[in-house]
Design a protein around this motif. Structure first.
Motif, PDB file in Angstrom:
ATOM      1  N   ALA A 170       0.842  -1.196   0.000  1.00 11.32           N
ATOM      2  CA  ALA A 170       0.000   0.000   0.000  1.00 11.32           C
ATOM      3  C   ALA A 170       0.876   1.244   0.000  1.00 11.32           C
ATOM      4  O   ALA A 170       1.979   1.246   0.553  1.00 11.32           O
ATOM      5  CB  ALA A 170      -0.920   0.005   1.218  1.00 11.32           C
ATOM      6  N   GLN A 171       0.364   2.299  -0.605  1.00 17.75           N
ATOM      7  CA  GLN A 171       1.091   3.562  -0.666  1.00 17.75           C
ATOM      8  C   GLN A 171       0.597   4.506   0.426  1.00 17.75           C
ATOM      9  O   GLN A 171      -0.607   4.588   0.693  1.00 17.75           O
ATOM     10  CB  GLN A 171       0.909   4.206  -2.039  1.00 17.75           C
ATOM     11  CG  GLN A 171       1.496   3.379  -3.176  1.00 17.75           C
ATOM     12  CD  GLN A 171       1.222   4.005  -4.518  1.00 17.75           C
ATOM     13  OE1 GLN A 171       0.179   4.599  -4.746  1.00 17.75           O
ATOM     14  NE2 GLN A 171       2.168   3.876  -5.434  1.00 17.75           N
ATOM     15  N   VAL A 172       1.549   5.211   1.045  1.00 19.58           N
ATOM     16  CA  VAL A 172       1.223   6.133   2.129  1.00 19.58           C
ATOM     17  C   VAL A 172       2.057   7.407   1.963  1.00 19.58           C
ATOM     18  O   VAL A 172       2.933   7.491   1.103  1.00 19.58           O
ATOM     19  CB  VAL A 172       1.520   5.504   3.510  1.00 19.58           C
ATOM     20  CG1 VAL A 172       0.664   4.265   3.746  1.00 19.58           C
ATOM     21  CG2 VAL A 172       3.010   5.159   3.642  1.00 19.58           C
ATOM     22  N   THR A 173       1.784   8.386   2.813  1.00 17.55           N
ATOM     23  CA  THR A 173       2.595   9.596   2.882  1.00 17.55           C
ATOM     24  C   THR A 173       3.461   9.550   4.140  1.00 17.55           C
ATOM     25  O   THR A 173       2.964   9.201   5.221  1.00 17.55           O
ATOM     26  CB  THR A 173       1.718  10.856   2.929  1.00 17.55           C
ATOM     27  OG1 THR A 173       1.024  10.992   1.696  1.00 17.55           O
ATOM     28  CG2 THR A 173       2.554  12.111   3.155  1.00 17.55           C
ATOM     29  N   THR A 174       4.730   9.895   4.004  1.00 13.87           N
ATOM     30  CA  THR A 174       5.609  10.022   5.170  1.00 13.87           C
ATOM     31  C   THR A 174       6.259  11.406   5.147  1.00 13.87           C
ATOM     32  O   THR A 174       6.691  11.879   4.093  1.00 13.87           O
ATOM     33  CB  THR A 174       6.712   8.944   5.178  1.00 13.87           C
ATOM     34  OG1 THR A 174       7.448   9.006   3.956  1.00 13.87           O
ATOM     35  CG2 THR A 174       6.125   7.554   5.345  1.00 13.87           C
ATOM     36  N   LEU A 175       6.298  12.036   6.304  1.00  9.06           N
ATOM     37  CA  LEU A 175       6.924  13.348   6.453  1.00  9.06           C
ATOM     38  C   LEU A 175       8.146  13.196   7.353  1.00  9.06           C
ATOM     39  O   LEU A 175       8.082  12.555   8.408  1.00  9.06           O
ATOM     40  CB  LEU A 175       5.936  14.349   7.040  1.00  9.06           C
ATOM     41  CG  LEU A 175       6.443  15.790   7.165  1.00  9.06           C
ATOM     42  CD1 LEU A 175       5.383  16.773   6.702  1.00  9.06           C
ATOM     43  CD2 LEU A 175       6.868  16.098   8.601  1.00  9.06           C
ATOM     44  N   CYS A 176       9.253  13.774   6.960  1.00  8.10           N
ATOM     45  CA  CYS A 176      10.533  13.564   7.636  1.00  8.10           C
ATOM     46  C   CYS A 176      10.586  14.294   8.979  1.00  8.10           C
ATOM     47  O   CYS A 176      10.484  15.525   9.025  1.00  8.10           O
ATOM     48  CB  CYS A 176      11.667  14.047   6.743  1.00  8.10           C
ATOM     49  SG  CYS A 176      13.291  13.902   7.517  1.00  8.10           S
ATOM     50  N   PRO A 177      10.749  13.572  10.089  1.00  2.80           N
ATOM     51  CA  PRO A 177      10.864  14.237  11.400  1.00  2.80           C
ATOM     52  C   PRO A 177      12.076  15.148  11.501  1.00  2.80           C
ATOM     53  O   PRO A 177      12.003  16.223  12.124  1.00  2.80           O
ATOM     54  CB  PRO A 177      10.991  13.060  12.374  1.00  2.80           C
ATOM     55  CG  PRO A 177      10.419  11.894  11.657  1.00  2.80           C
ATOM     56  CD  PRO A 177      10.746  12.107  10.212  1.00  2.80           C
ATOM     57  N   CYS A 178      13.188  14.750  10.910  1.00  5.03           N
ATOM     58  CA  CYS A 178      14.400  15.555  10.966  1.00  5.03           C
ATOM     59  C   CYS A 178      14.203  16.880  10.231  1.00  5.03           C
ATOM     60  O   CYS A 178      14.586  17.943  10.732  1.00  5.03           O
ATOM     61  CB  CYS A 178      15.570  14.775  10.367  1.00  5.03           C
ATOM     62  SG  CYS A 178      17.166  15.608  10.490  1.00  5.03           S
ATOM     63  N   SER A 179      13.607  16.825   9.054  1.00  2.00           N
ATOM     64  CA  SER A 179      13.343  18.029   8.275  1.00  2.00           C
ATOM     65  C   SER A 179      12.421  18.979   9.039  1.00  2.00           C
ATOM     66  O   SER A 179      12.633  20.190   9.075  1.00  2.00           O
ATOM     67  CB  SER A 179      12.725  17.654   6.931  1.00  2.00           C
ATOM     68  OG  SER A 179      12.348  18.798   6.207  1.00  2.00           O
ATOM     69  N   SER A 183      14.007  22.747   9.978  1.00  2.00           N
ATOM     70  CA  SER A 183      13.651  23.731   8.958  1.00  2.00           C
ATOM     71  C   SER A 183      12.728  24.811   9.518  1.00  2.00           C
ATOM     72  O   SER A 183      11.836  24.536  10.325  1.00  2.00           O
ATOM     73  CB  SER A 183      12.954  23.058   7.772  1.00  2.00           C
ATOM     74  OG  SER A 183      13.817  22.117   7.157  1.00  2.00           O
ATOM     75  N   GLU A 184      12.947  26.019   9.068  1.00  2.00           N
ATOM     76  CA  GLU A 184      12.082  27.128   9.457  1.00  2.00           C
ATOM     77  C   GLU A 184      10.711  27.020   8.796  1.00  2.00           C
ATOM     78  O   GLU A 184       9.695  27.403   9.370  1.00  2.00           O
ATOM     79  CB  GLU A 184      12.732  28.464   9.048  1.00  2.00           C
ATOM     80  CG  GLU A 184      14.029  28.785   9.762  1.00  2.00           C
ATOM     81  CD  GLU A 184      13.825  29.191  11.222  1.00  2.00           C
ATOM     82  OE1 GLU A 184      12.666  29.345  11.646  1.00  2.00           O
ATOM     83  OE2 GLU A 184      14.842  29.335  11.919  1.00  2.00           O
ATOM     84  N   TYR A 185      10.698  26.509   7.576  1.00  5.72           N
ATOM     85  CA  TYR A 185       9.460  26.483   6.797  1.00  5.72           C
ATOM     86  C   TYR A 185       9.131  25.039   6.401  1.00  5.72           C
ATOM     87  O   TYR A 185       9.856  24.427   5.624  1.00  5.72           O
ATOM     88  CB  TYR A 185       9.592  27.319   5.523  1.00  5.72           C
ATOM     89  CG  TYR A 185      10.228  28.676   5.747  1.00  5.72           C
ATOM     90  CD1 TYR A 185       9.532  29.676   6.415  1.00  5.72           C
ATOM     91  CD2 TYR A 185      11.513  28.933   5.307  1.00  5.72           C
ATOM     92  CE1 TYR A 185      10.106  30.915   6.629  1.00  5.72           C
ATOM     93  CE2 TYR A 185      12.095  30.172   5.515  1.00  5.72           C
ATOM     94  CZ  TYR A 185      11.397  31.164   6.186  1.00  5.72           C
ATOM     95  OH  TYR A 185      11.964  32.382   6.397  1.00  5.72           O
ATOM     96  N   SER A 186       8.076  24.497   6.937  1.00 10.74           N
ATOM     97  CA  SER A 186       7.544  23.206   6.518  1.00 10.74           C
ATOM     98  C   SER A 186       8.553  22.078   6.715  1.00 10.74           C
ATOM     99  O   SER A 186       9.465  22.174   7.532  1.00 10.74           O
ATOM    100  CB  SER A 186       7.085  23.270   5.051  1.00 10.74           C
ATOM    101  OG  SER A 186       6.427  22.093   4.695  1.00 10.74           O
TER     102      SER A 186
END
Length: 292
Positions: A170-179, A183-186
């Motif tokens: 299955a396909q999912v979305t992952t967002l990087c915790p380190c980023s 990062s200041e923005y998003s």
């Protein structure tokens, strides 16, 4: 002058090299033909599996018809030369109702029929296909079809089910915790592919809604879900959910593994998450195997 009448199909065929059939001396009736597969003598070894694969056949998965790619095989005794492979298709077709309904009950019946027709102790089947299902958008509730790759595999002897597995990608979305942290923005996010192969306890069996259970586990533990249709209000929810739930690939497989371990019909699994990295030219992955 041409020796063939090119106004007829027969003449045109012969013009391009076709010849008349010969009379021949070998038998034309089945009862007169030699059955080499049934030859009995010592052929040195038993064979674990012999059969056919890369067979495309219509299937029913959930509410929708799809196409499955099959492998079917039986064992072969030491004193037998071969199997009658036409019986494999006959056995598969015995479960056909405008497509083979894919679940462990129907797969088990196919294997029983296959063993009986082949007069062999064991038979096995594997099939992979796409499962389509309705997945409305999270806010606007617009209907559309999503999909996941699924596969079934089973080996059955006269005395027992030797193994039965269910797999899903299955396909999912992952967002990087380190980023997100630095990062200041998003933060950068990407599409991830989660693949799991589950060993189902033959004594317990998989519940009827096993596909839905596994799909929810793969999705709910990710940063966010994928949807076929997203309007602006939907997109806001999806992207904010991802930002609220950052996940490394290592995080994701551990969270999924915990949920899988709690299911009593699962005795073990192999799990992988692979991220198609949005800020690298390579992918990131993590794997985990577990046996109860």
């Amino acid at each position: 002058m041409n020796e063939f009448d090119l106004t007829t199909r027969e003449g045109r065929f012969k013009h391009f090299g076709s010849v008349d059939p010969i009379q021949g001396t070998k038998p034309k009736e089945k009862h007169e033909m030699a059955d080499l597969q049934s030859t009995k003598k010592d052929f040195l070894f038993e064979v674990d599996s012999v059969g056919i694969n890369n067979l495309s056949y219509p299937v029913k998965v959930g509410d929708f018809q799809s196409v499955g790619t099959f492998e079917l095989a039986t064992s072969l005794e030491r004193d037998e030369k071969g199997i009658n492979m036409s019986r494999i298709l006959e056995s598969l077709h015995s479960e056909n109702d405008n497509g083979i309904r894919l679940d462990f009950d129907s797969v088990g019946r196919i294997l029983d029929t296959l063993r009986e027709r082949m007069v062999q102790d064991a038979a096995e089947l594997s099939v992979d296909t796409k499962w389509y299902f309705n997945k409305p958008s999270p806010v606007t509730k617009l209907d559309a079809y999503a999909h996941a790759d699924v596969a079934y595999s089973m080996r059955k002897s006269e005395s027992e089910v030797e193994f039965q597995t269910f797999s899903m990608a299955a396909q999912v979305t992952t967002l990087c915790p380190c980023s997100k942290e630095i990062s200041e923005y998003s933060a950068h996010n990407q599409r991830g592919v989660v693949t799991v192969s589950i060993d189902v306890d033959p004594e317990v069996g998989a519940p009827e809604n096993h596909k839905e259970i596994i799909y929810e586990i793969l999705e709910i533990n990710a940063s966010s879900q994928l949807y076929p249709i997203l309007k602006r209000t939907d997109e806001k929810v999806v992207t904010e959910r991802a930002y609220e739930n950052p996940r490394f690939v290592e995080d994701l497989i551990r969270l999924i593994a915990y949920d899988l371990v709690e299911l009593d019909w699962i005795v073990g699994f192999d799990l992988e998450c692979r991220n198609e990295e949005s800020i690298h030219q390579h992918d990131a992955f993590s794997r985990l195997s577990y046996t109860k």
